[in-house]
Motif scaffolding. Structure first.
Motif, PDB file in Angstrom:
ATOM      1  N   ALA A 133       0.612  -1.287  -0.012  1.00 34.07           N
ATOM      2  CA  ALA A 133      -0.075   0.059  -0.089  1.00 34.07           C
ATOM      3  C   ALA A 133       1.025   1.283  -0.090  1.00 34.07           C
ATOM      4  CB  ALA A 133      -0.933   0.135   1.270  1.00 34.07           C
ATOM      5  N   SER A 134       0.499   2.375  -0.531  1.00 34.76           N
ATOM      6  CA  SER A 134       1.121   3.430  -0.602  1.00 34.76           C
ATOM      7  C   SER A 134       1.397   4.138   0.684  1.00 34.76           C
ATOM      8  CB  SER A 134       0.382   4.674  -1.719  1.00 34.76           C
ATOM      9  OG  SER A 134      -0.724   5.041  -0.950  1.00 34.76           O
ATOM     10  N   TRP A 135       0.683   3.926   1.434  1.00 35.44           N
ATOM     11  CA  TRP A 135       1.025   4.445   2.958  1.00 35.44           C
ATOM     12  C   TRP A 135       1.686   3.739   3.832  1.00 35.44           C
ATOM     13  CZ3 TRP A 135      -0.366   0.993   6.322  1.00 35.44           C
ATOM     14  CH2 TRP A 135      -1.444  -0.145   5.778  1.00 35.44           C
ATOM     15  N   CYS A 136       2.162   2.518   3.530  1.00 35.62           N
ATOM     16  CA  CYS A 136       3.089   1.654   4.148  1.00 35.62           C
ATOM     17  C   CYS A 136       4.406   1.982   4.015  1.00 35.62           C
ATOM     18  CB  CYS A 136       2.815   0.033   3.784  1.00 35.62           C
ATOM     19  SG  CYS A 136       3.872  -1.133   4.031  1.00 35.62           S
TER      20      CYS A 136
ATOM     21  N   PHE B 277       7.263 -10.632 -12.079  1.00 35.52           N
ATOM     22  CA  PHE B 277       6.950  -9.990 -10.482  1.00 35.52           C
ATOM     23  C   PHE B 277       5.747  -9.102 -10.955  1.00 35.52           C
ATOM     24  CE2 PHE B 277      11.509 -10.518 -10.252  1.00 35.52           C
ATOM     25  CZ  PHE B 277      11.697 -10.165  -9.120  1.00 35.52           C
ATOM     26  N   LEU B 278       4.985  -9.194  -9.974  1.00 41.84           N
ATOM     27  CA  LEU B 278       3.505  -8.380  -9.543  1.00 41.84           C
ATOM     28  C   LEU B 278       3.419  -7.707  -8.496  1.00 41.84           C
ATOM     29  CD1 LEU B 278       1.275 -11.264 -11.178  1.00 41.84           C
ATOM     30  CD2 LEU B 278       1.931  -9.262 -12.472  1.00 41.84           C
ATOM     31  N   GLY B 279       3.199  -6.548  -8.642  1.00 40.15           N
ATOM     32  CA  GLY B 279       2.844  -5.581  -7.343  1.00 40.15           C
ATOM     33  C   GLY B 279       1.421  -5.616  -7.221  1.00 40.15           C
ATOM     34  N   ILE B 280       0.705  -6.050  -5.859  1.00 38.59           N
ATOM     35  CA  ILE B 280      -0.570  -5.727  -5.571  1.00 38.59           C
ATOM     36  C   ILE B 280      -1.014  -5.001  -4.774  1.00 38.59           C
ATOM     37  CG2 ILE B 280      -2.448  -7.242  -5.019  1.00 38.59           C
ATOM     38  CD1 ILE B 280      -1.445  -9.621  -6.101  1.00 38.59           C
ATOM     39  N   ASN B 281      -1.433  -3.811  -5.080  1.00 36.88           N
ATOM     40  CA  ASN B 281      -1.920  -2.754  -4.270  1.00 36.88           C
ATOM     41  C   ASN B 281      -3.382  -3.335  -3.532  1.00 36.88           C
ATOM     42  OD1 ASN B 281      -3.886  -0.234  -3.688  1.00 36.88           O
ATOM     43  ND2 ASN B 281      -1.820   0.307  -3.179  1.00 36.88           N
ATOM     44  N   VAL B 282      -3.562  -3.416  -2.277  1.00 34.86           N
ATOM     45  CA  VAL B 282      -4.551  -3.856  -1.431  1.00 34.86           C
ATOM     46  C   VAL B 282      -5.347  -2.810  -0.644  1.00 34.86           C
ATOM     47  CG1 VAL B 282      -3.446  -6.484  -1.299  1.00 34.86           C
ATOM     48  CG2 VAL B 282      -2.879  -4.677   0.499  1.00 34.86           C
ATOM     49  N   SER B 283      -5.254  -1.759  -0.568  1.00 29.78           N
ATOM     50  CA  SER B 283      -5.726  -0.982   0.225  1.00 29.78           C
ATOM     51  C   SER B 283      -7.108  -0.378  -0.463  1.00 29.78           C
ATOM     52  CB  SER B 283      -4.953   0.216   0.664  1.00 29.78           C
ATOM     53  OG  SER B 283      -5.875   1.041   1.481  1.00 29.78           O
ATOM     54  N   THR B 284      -8.411  -0.705   0.097  1.00 29.46           N
ATOM     55  CA  THR B 284      -9.570  -0.045  -0.536  1.00 29.46           C
ATOM     56  C   THR B 284      -9.617   1.495  -0.249  1.00 29.46           C
ATOM     57  OG1 THR B 284     -10.529  -0.589   1.633  1.00 29.46           O
ATOM     58  CG2 THR B 284     -10.899  -2.240  -0.228  1.00 29.46           C
TER      59      THR B 284
ATOM     60  N   LYS C   4      -6.447   6.373  -2.839  1.00 26.35           N
ATOM     61  CA  LYS C   4      -6.653   7.148  -3.817  1.00 26.35           C
ATOM     62  C   LYS C   4      -5.945   6.812  -4.986  1.00 26.35           C
ATOM     63  CE  LYS C   4      -7.855  11.204  -1.070  1.00 26.35           C
ATOM     64  NZ  LYS C   4      -7.827  12.337  -0.841  1.00 26.35           N
ATOM     65  N   PRO C   5      -6.481   6.635  -6.270  1.00 27.11           N
ATOM     66  CA  PRO C   5      -5.646   6.488  -7.718  1.00 27.11           C
ATOM     67  C   PRO C   5      -4.431   7.184  -7.792  1.00 27.11           C
ATOM     68  CG  PRO C   5      -8.078   6.474  -7.980  1.00 27.11           C
ATOM     69  CD  PRO C   5      -7.780   7.011  -6.601  1.00 27.11           C
ATOM     70  N   GLU C   6      -4.341   8.466  -7.333  1.00 28.35           N
ATOM     71  CA  GLU C   6      -3.262   9.293  -7.440  1.00 28.35           C
ATOM     72  C   GLU C   6      -2.134   8.863  -6.455  1.00 28.35           C
ATOM     73  OE1 GLU C   6      -6.449  12.013  -5.308  1.00 28.35           O
ATOM     74  OE2 GLU C   6      -6.624  10.406  -7.245  1.00 28.35           O
ATOM     75  N   ASN C   7      -2.583   8.442  -5.458  1.00 27.04           N
ATOM     76  CA  ASN C   7      -1.669   8.072  -4.698  1.00 27.04           C
ATOM     77  C   ASN C   7      -0.903   6.764  -5.035  1.00 27.04           C
ATOM     78  OD1 ASN C   7      -2.147  10.143  -2.857  1.00 27.04           O
ATOM     79  ND2 ASN C   7      -3.400   8.913  -1.200  1.00 27.04           N
ATOM     80  N   ILE C   8      -1.352   5.758  -5.564  1.00 23.25           N
ATOM     81  CA  ILE C   8      -0.980   4.578  -6.093  1.00 23.25           C
ATOM     82  C   ILE C   8      -0.220   4.917  -7.344  1.00 23.25           C
ATOM     83  CG2 ILE C   8      -1.481   2.508  -7.360  1.00 23.25           C
ATOM     84  CD1 ILE C   8      -4.053   2.496  -6.026  1.00 23.25           C
TER      85      ILE C   8
END
Length: 196
Positions: free
Chosen positions: A92-95, A118-125, A128-132
């Protein structure tokens, strides 16, 4: 006194928010053709084997199947046989720990991209798309980034912490999983996954 009670009620409500979000967004039924949850008890034996340098045998843990959309709009499916083994990085971007670990993963991707996916998976519901997109751009990530918008993949993989990495062999079996390891150990683990 009223101010103190208001503050306590506010703290209590905020502490319940993660639980509410988890329950509100939980998808209990996998989509057609998707796998069952990880067998956590078997996974412990896999982790023990991996830390001793051995490879899994009779108690193989099948990687749950799922399909997610990536940032570029493509769809990726995990599960079953593949041409190459795969590294899955849940983040997650905040991590803050994710920001630290992704630096080494980016280097390993450059080194092993012909032998390992390699695959990154963003898991935070709550992302915000801009943070990702900012996280991906700041960390110069060029491998596919998948969006687990309803934490479906996170639930299938019994995810309890971020970052978490899963190493999956070409036959679709989990060979290791871990949270934050030092760069030398991470290099060794992915080198072993890449094979000779």
């Amino acid at each position: 006194m009223k101010k103190m009670i208001s503050v306590l009620v506010g703290i209590l409500l905020l502490s319940c928010l993660p639980l509410y979000l988890h329950v509100a967004h939980k998808n209990t039924e996998p989509s057609p053709g998707e796998g069952q949850k990880l067998d956590v008890h078997k996974l412990e034996s896999i982790v023990n084997l991996a830390s001793s340098g051995d490879r899994p045998g009779a108690n193989d843990v099948k990687a749950p199947s799922f399909t997610l959309k990536s940032l570029d709009g493509s769809y990726y499916t995990i599960g079953g046989k593949r041409e190459k083994p795969v590294v899955i990085h849940f983040w997650a971007s905040w991590c803050e720990a994710c920001s630290v670990e992704v630096v080494q993963l980016r280097k390993l991707y450059a080194q092993y991209k012909n032998q390992v996916d390699f695959l990154g998976i963003n898991v935070s519901t709550e992302e915000k798309p801009e943070n990702i997109e900012k996280f991906v751009k700041q960390n110069n990530l060029t491998y596919p980034i998948l969006l687990d918008e309803h934490k479906h993949a996170a639930d299938l993989y019994e995810l309890h912490a971020l970052p978490t990495v899963f190493l999956i062999d070409k036959n679709g079996f989990v060979v290791d999983t871990f949270h934050m390891v030092d760069p030398l150990e991470l290099n060794e683990k992915i080198g072993r996954l890449a094979g000779p």
